[in-house]
Scaffold this motif. Structure first.
Motif, mmCIF file in Angstrom:
data_model
loop_
_atom_site.group_PDB
_atom_site.id
_atom_site.type_symbol
_atom_site.label_atom_id
_atom_site.label_comp_id
_atom_site.label_asym_id
_atom_site.label_seq_id
_atom_site.Cartn_x
_atom_site.Cartn_y
_atom_site.Cartn_z
ATOM 1 N N ASN A 1 0.830 -1.199 0.000
ATOM 2 C CA ASN A 1 0.000 0.000 0.000
ATOM 3 C C ASN A 1 0.870 1.257 0.000
ATOM 4 O O ASN A 1 0.619 2.205 -0.736
ATOM 5 N N ARG B 1 -8.492 -1.055 2.235
ATOM 6 C CA ARG B 1 -7.325 -0.727 1.422
ATOM 7 C C ARG B 1 -7.406 0.677 0.803
ATOM 8 O O ARG B 1 -6.493 1.489 0.918
ATOM 9 N N LYS C 1 -5.356 4.197 1.735
ATOM 10 C CA LYS C 1 -4.597 4.896 0.699
ATOM 11 C C LYS C 1 -5.005 6.367 0.662
ATOM 12 O O LYS C 1 -4.163 7.259 0.626
#
Ligand code: ADP
Ligand code: MG
Length: 435
Positions: A279, A314, A318
């Motif tokens: 990530n 996720r 981000k």
């Protein structure tokens, strides 16, 4: 007397939604089914504190059952229904079957109309709908009472008093059902607004990154174009040397666009085990062009293994990290440094984002993360607030350390889900390349 009792009932009926609004505070989902429990408790209290006269119970249990179905869902609805039934059974009395029929009529009506309810969009429409649904069991109740009176099963001497009580009862039910709907709708509206703010901020970030990415993509394309022209002019097949260059530059353009698109992608909200390192690399790749545009060196010092997992959404992680790093780049003057240090400590992983930027004084530091606080011309003042909210939703923490004219460090800690291998240590300057 009945009025006081009914007003107490209103308080009982409104308490689940009031307490829930404080606890949920705009959060999307709560782990514990608070609403279900609060409604069940309110259902019990309604019956325990009901006003008993003419051999009848006067309380707002129907409103509770109806709203539990409408705002808590099927499971909550049936559980509250069962709780109310059991409590009423325990309370006993003469007309138990009559009570069962009325409560069941409330549950059955709302069960069949719940889908229709979802199609009503305006809050006033919904309010009216809830009121009508709450009055259906009252109509059933009144019909049964009149039959009982006619057949002399229920002896009521002063029917005008009964009529007056009925009027109070219906009025209070309408008020309670109306209020409860408006409160629930206000909570839902708040949740929707918060999601909207997160989305809006993401689009703002995307727009900000677009210019630098377009610039970065143009570079490899110019190189490719140049070589193609050369190849065309030479017209010989001795161009093998150029092919690899052309392909690598095209690959670079492709990567930049892919990174941008992966950030822009509309996200499916899902919490999963995510490799943090992956990530972070995606974030650095995405912000690399942006740092170059501002002449800022983007460095990384990573002390975790690529197997370290965190349990997060996720895309939202981000989004939050991009916001923090973007702020750091924006605060840093040409030639300055932004460094990401990722460290692990027992069960936490911490990402320190340090910059050699303008820093913040005490007053600015105290305002960071509050809604609409910005010192930039084109700032929104939403990024930090949204990012902190995202990290906190992932059970992480965010802290700031800053010194005016020296720089700022943002530290983001997240609980580690799993880490299988020993740590590795790398250091590289992501931004040595000059254009
Ligand atoms: P925006 O970036 O749109 O202004 P943010 O919520 O992201 O909104 O940031 C709010 C403000 O906090 C910024 O305008 C800036 O003044 C300050 N700030 C945030 N990060 C830093 C940093 N790393 N260094 C200095 N100031 C910062
Ligand atoms: Mg920002």
């Amino acid at each position: 007397m009945i009025i006081e009792k009914l007003l107490l009932q209103v308080l009982i009926v409104l308490s689940p939604v009031l307490v829930y609004s404080v606890i949920s505070n705009g959060k999307k989902e709560l782990k514990f089914p608070f609403l279900m429990v609060f409604y069940a408790i309110a259902g019990v209290l309604c019956i325990v504190f009901s006003y008993q006269t003419f051999g009848l119970y006067w309380d707002l249990r129907y409103v509770i059952v109806v709203c539990a179905f409408l705002y808590g869902g099927m499971k909550t609805g049936w559980l509250v229904f069962a709780t109310v039934m059991i409590t009423r059974t325990i309370m006993g009395g003469d007309h138990l079957v009559f009570a069962y029929v009325c409560i069941a009529s409330a549950a059955i009506t709302v069960y069949f109309f719940r889908v229709k309810y979802q199609t009503v969009l305006s809050k006033w429409g919904k309010t009216l709908f809830t009121i009508v649904l709450s009055l259906v069991p009252v109509v059933v109740q009144v019909s049964i009472v009149s039959v009982l009176i006619r057949d002399d099963i229920l002896l009521i001497l002063d029917q005008s008093v009964l009529a007056r009580y009925l009027f109070y009862y219906v009025t209070v039910i309408m008020i309670a059902a109306g209020f409860i709907t408006l409160l629930h709708e206000a909570i839902n509206e708040k949740k929707r607004m918060q999601e909207e703010i997160i989305r809006a901020e993401k689009f703002n970030t995307l727009a900000g990154l677009a210019a630098s990415i377009a610039h970065e993509v143009r570079n490899p394309l110019t190189v490719v174009k140049g070589f193609l022209q050369l190849m065309k002019e030479e017209k010989k097949d001795s161009n093998q040397q150029y092919y690899s260059l052309v392909l690598s530059e095209l690959g670079r353009a492709e990567n930049i666009i892919n990174d941008y698109l992966s950030f822009a992608k509309p996200e499916l909200k899902s919490v999963e085990d995510v490799k943090l390192l992956e990530n972070i690399h995606e974030i650095l790749a995405l912000l690399h062009p942006y740092a170059i545009k501002d002449g800022v060196h983007l460095n990384e010092l990573i002390e975790i293994s690529d197997h370290l997992l965190v349990r997060v959404d996720r895309n939202q992680l981000k989004q939050a990290l991009v916001n923090f790093v973007k702020n750091a780049i924006e605060a840093t003057p040409n030639g300055g440094n932004v460094t990401l240090v990722v460290q692990k400590s027992s069960d936490l992983v911490t990402i320190h984002i340090s910059d050699t930027g303008k820093g913040m004084n005490k007053e600015e530091l105290s305002r960071i993360g509050t809604l609409f606080y910005t010192t930039k011309d084109k700032g929104t003042g939403l990024g930090t607030m949204v990012s902190i909210r995202i990290i906190e939703a992932m059970r992480g923490t965010v802290s700031y350390q800053s010194k005016e004219f020296v720089g700022t460090t943002v530290s983001i800690s997240l609980p580690i889900r799993r880490d299988e291998t020993s740590s590795i240590h790398t250091f590289k300057d992501k931004n040595k390349q000059v254009i």
